[in-house]
Design a protein around this motif. Structure first.
Motif, mmCIF file in Angstrom:
data_model
loop_
_atom_site.group_PDB
_atom_site.id
_atom_site.type_symbol
_atom_site.label_atom_id
_atom_site.label_comp_id
_atom_site.label_asym_id
_atom_site.label_seq_id
_atom_site.Cartn_x
_atom_site.Cartn_y
_atom_site.Cartn_z
ATOM 1 N N ARG A 1 0.835 -1.202 0.000
ATOM 2 C CA ARG A 1 0.000 0.000 0.000
ATOM 3 C C ARG A 1 0.868 1.250 0.000
ATOM 4 O O ARG A 1 2.031 1.226 0.411
ATOM 5 C CB ARG A 1 -0.963 0.014 1.180
ATOM 6 N N ILE A 2 0.277 2.334 -0.489
ATOM 7 C CA ILE A 2 0.953 3.634 -0.449
ATOM 8 C C ILE A 2 0.624 4.282 0.884
ATOM 9 O O ILE A 2 -0.530 4.619 1.161
ATOM 10 C CB ILE A 2 0.496 4.533 -1.620
ATOM 11 N N LYS A 3 1.622 4.422 1.722
ATOM 12 C CA LYS A 3 1.424 4.989 3.048
ATOM 13 C C LYS A 3 1.313 6.509 2.995
ATOM 14 O O LYS A 3 0.534 7.124 3.733
ATOM 15 C CB LYS A 3 2.595 4.578 3.952
ATOM 16 N N LYS A 4 2.114 7.118 2.088
ATOM 17 C CA LYS A 4 2.102 8.584 1.978
ATOM 18 C C LYS A 4 2.441 9.000 0.560
ATOM 19 O O LYS A 4 3.336 8.427 -0.058
ATOM 20 C CB LYS A 4 3.109 9.191 2.959
ATOM 21 N N LEU A 5 1.733 9.982 0.051
ATOM 22 C CA LEU A 5 2.004 10.549 -1.271
ATOM 23 C C LEU A 5 1.852 12.052 -1.176
ATOM 24 O O LEU A 5 0.772 12.559 -0.866
ATOM 25 C CB LEU A 5 1.043 9.971 -2.308
ATOM 26 N N GLU A 6 2.944 12.779 -1.450
ATOM 27 C CA GLU A 6 2.947 14.221 -1.273
ATOM 28 C C GLU A 6 3.576 14.905 -2.487
ATOM 29 O O GLU A 6 4.650 14.505 -2.957
ATOM 30 C CB GLU A 6 3.728 14.558 -0.007
ATOM 31 N N PHE A 7 2.906 15.941 -2.993
ATOM 32 C CA PHE A 7 3.404 16.725 -4.131
ATOM 33 C C PHE A 7 3.898 18.065 -3.606
ATOM 34 O O PHE A 7 3.155 18.786 -2.945
ATOM 35 C CB PHE A 7 2.287 16.943 -5.153
ATOM 36 N N TYR A 8 5.151 18.373 -3.923
ATOM 37 C CA TYR A 8 5.735 19.622 -3.450
ATOM 38 C C TYR A 8 6.265 20.451 -4.611
ATOM 39 O O TYR A 8 7.052 19.973 -5.423
ATOM 40 C CB TYR A 8 6.857 19.355 -2.444
ATOM 41 N N ARG A 9 5.840 21.681 -4.677
ATOM 42 C CA ARG A 9 6.309 22.619 -5.700
ATOM 43 C C ARG A 9 7.064 23.754 -5.022
ATOM 44 O O ARG A 9 6.464 24.530 -4.256
ATOM 45 C CB ARG A 9 5.133 23.169 -6.511
ATOM 46 N N GLY A 10 8.363 23.848 -5.260
ATOM 47 C CA GLY A 10 9.146 24.915 -4.688
ATOM 48 C C GLY A 10 9.131 26.157 -5.571
ATOM 49 O O GLY A 10 8.341 26.268 -6.521
ATOM 50 N N ARG A 11 10.002 27.073 -5.286
ATOM 51 C CA ARG A 11 10.083 28.298 -6.080
ATOM 52 C C ARG A 11 10.911 28.077 -7.319
ATOM 53 O O ARG A 11 11.927 27.399 -7.291
ATOM 54 C CB ARG A 11 10.705 29.425 -5.246
#
Length: 304
Positions: free
Chosen positions: A293-303
């Motif tokens: 299973r996918i425990k965590k999925l996070e999308f991050y957009r920096g500068r």
């Protein structure tokens, strides 16, 4: 397992916003598009307006000459190599497939650029059967795992790769334009791709989840729709039919791709979570797997 996923780079060195990852995943397009992108865009516009019937290479050579074009390609590869050396330096496994900018195609030459012609589409299918990422990009880099038509089995997961694809590989609507014989050959080339992936999947460890790493995202989803009001292709889907078919048939835990720069998100295809890893040096995706299973999925957009 903790994964850092980076998107299409096109020659831009990625910014790493996360730490303590176990592996890196990258869906290709490491090489620079500097100098070549405007020429490719001009070619595409000329095709749309029916102002040329030349292939891309022929079109560019007419504009800037063969020697200048070769120099741009060589410079593009050097930039891509530096990016892969940077990723290799983290001393973690780096799973990649070649993108359509990474000069890793098969050997077939398109003899007729007419987009309604069988040879055009058959040529691209043969291009997408390229077996490995360009040697110049990966040779000697001990942490780089070239997943192009390869299966790697790790203690926690399987990973299978399919790169290069930049458009839908096969559609019945397109096939209708060809003769019966051409239709058969066109479909045969498409099936060769599926057969390669079928064979790889059959050799996986059935007790482990599978990651399907593609260059292009699956067709007909929220991840592959073109957004360009100036283009005749605005709002049309341009993802991979192969990736969609693989996800529906085998239900991998996750399918990771890029190519479609307009999107940076995920969607569900049945049991599969499909990810568009985005575009540029300032986007990261963080994924944690726990068993199947996918425990965590996070999308991050920096500068930028």
């Amino acid at each position: 397992m903790k994964f850092l996923i980076i998107g299409d780079l096109h020659g831009r060195k990625p910014k790493i916003y996360y730490k303590k990852f176990d592996a890196i995943i990258a869906p290709g397009d490491f090489c620079s598009d500097k100098g070549i992108r405007p020429l490719k865009d001009a070619w595409m516009k000329a095709l749309e307006k029916k102002e040329t019937d030349s292939g891309l290479d022929e079109f560019i050579i007419k504009k800037i000459g063969k020697s200048r074009y070769k120099k741009l390609e060589k410079e593009s590869l050097k930039v891509g190599r530096k990016i892969l050396e940077f990723l290799d330096s983290f001393n973690k496994p780096v799973f990649i497939v070649p993108g359509n900018w990474d000069q890793s195609y098969g050997t077939t030459k398109i003899k007729n650029i007419n987009k309604n012609d069988y040879l055009y589409y058959k040529g691209f299918l043969d291009f997408w059967l390229g077996k490995r990422t360009n040697k110049f990009l990966v040779q000697g880099l001990k942490n780089i795992y070239d997943c192009q038509y390869q299966l790697f089995i790790f203690p926690e997961f399987n990973i299978i790769g399919y790169g290069l694809s930049s458009a839908p590989e096969y559609t019945k609507q397109r096939a209708k334009k060809f003769t019966v014989l051409q239709r058969r050959k066109y479909k045969k080339a498409y099936l060769r791709i599926l057969q390669r992936l079928d064979l790889l999947y059959s050799k996986r460890d059935r007790n482990k989840p599978t990651i399907f790493l593609t260059h292009n995202v699956p067709y007909g989803t929220t991840l592959d729709q073109l957004i360009n009001k100036k283009s005749s292709l605005h709002k049309k889907h341009f993802g991979s039919v192969v990736a969609l078919k693989f996800c529906k048939k085998y239900k991998p835990l996750v399918c990771i791709g890029g190519h479609m720069h307009e999107h940076f998100s995920s969607c569900k295809i049945g049991a599969t979570t499909a990810i568009n890893a985005g575009f540029g040096s300032f986007v990261n995706v963080w994924m944690e797997l726990s068993g199947s299973r996918i425990k965590k999925l996070e999308f991050y957009r920096g500068r930028k």
